[in-house]
Write a protein that holds these residues in place. Structure first.
Motif: not given
Length: 143
Positions: A14-15, A55-57, A141-143
């Motif tokens: 979800w992020t 990249t988030c994943m 990183v933030v989440m």
């Protein structure tokens, strides 16, 4: 229905979807026009939502499972393939669409042909992919 319970509580998934959505929203403000709401529904443009998504994943998987884990390696390889496709193959298709549209315009001067243009903004420039990747890493990183 364990599947639905598990997917609904998967914060990495979800992020990553949020990172993709945020990149699409940011496109509203980065086109040739000052603000263009229709850009939220288009592919191509700044930043790359494909790059942001993968990249988030990969970042979140690396943080959770370690950057030396098999999970991160798979996510990083998948991310590289997606970003290569977004910047290389899809950019080439966009250039082809531009050329075909020019041919159509030239032919229209002498022959009646269909007046439909191909979509030209399909792929991403390397800069767009880079900034999409940076956005995804930051959100991961933030989440």
């Amino acid at each position: 229905m364990n599947f639905f319970k598990e997917i609904s509580s998967n914060d990495i998934f979800w992020t990553s979807v949020f990172a993709c959505f945020l990149a699409q929203v940011l496109k509203i403000f980065t086109g040739e026009k000052k603000v263009d709401i229709a850009r939220i529904f288009t592919s191509g443009g700044m930043p790359s939502s494909h790059s942001s998504f993968v990249t988030c994943m990969a970042t979140m998987i690396g943080i959770r499972h370690g950057f030396n884990s098999t999970y991160f390696a798979m996510a990083a390889v998948l991310s590289a393939i997606v970003m290569y496709d977004a910047s290389g193959v899809r950019q080439a298709v966009g250039k082809q669409a531009t050329m075909l549209n020019q041919i159509i315009e030239d032919l229209q001067k002498g022959l009646p042909i269909k007046n439909e243009k191909l979509k030209e903004l399909i792929g991403h420039t390397p800069k767009q992919v880079f900034f999409g990747a940076i956005l995804g890493i930051i959100i991961g990183v933030v989440m």
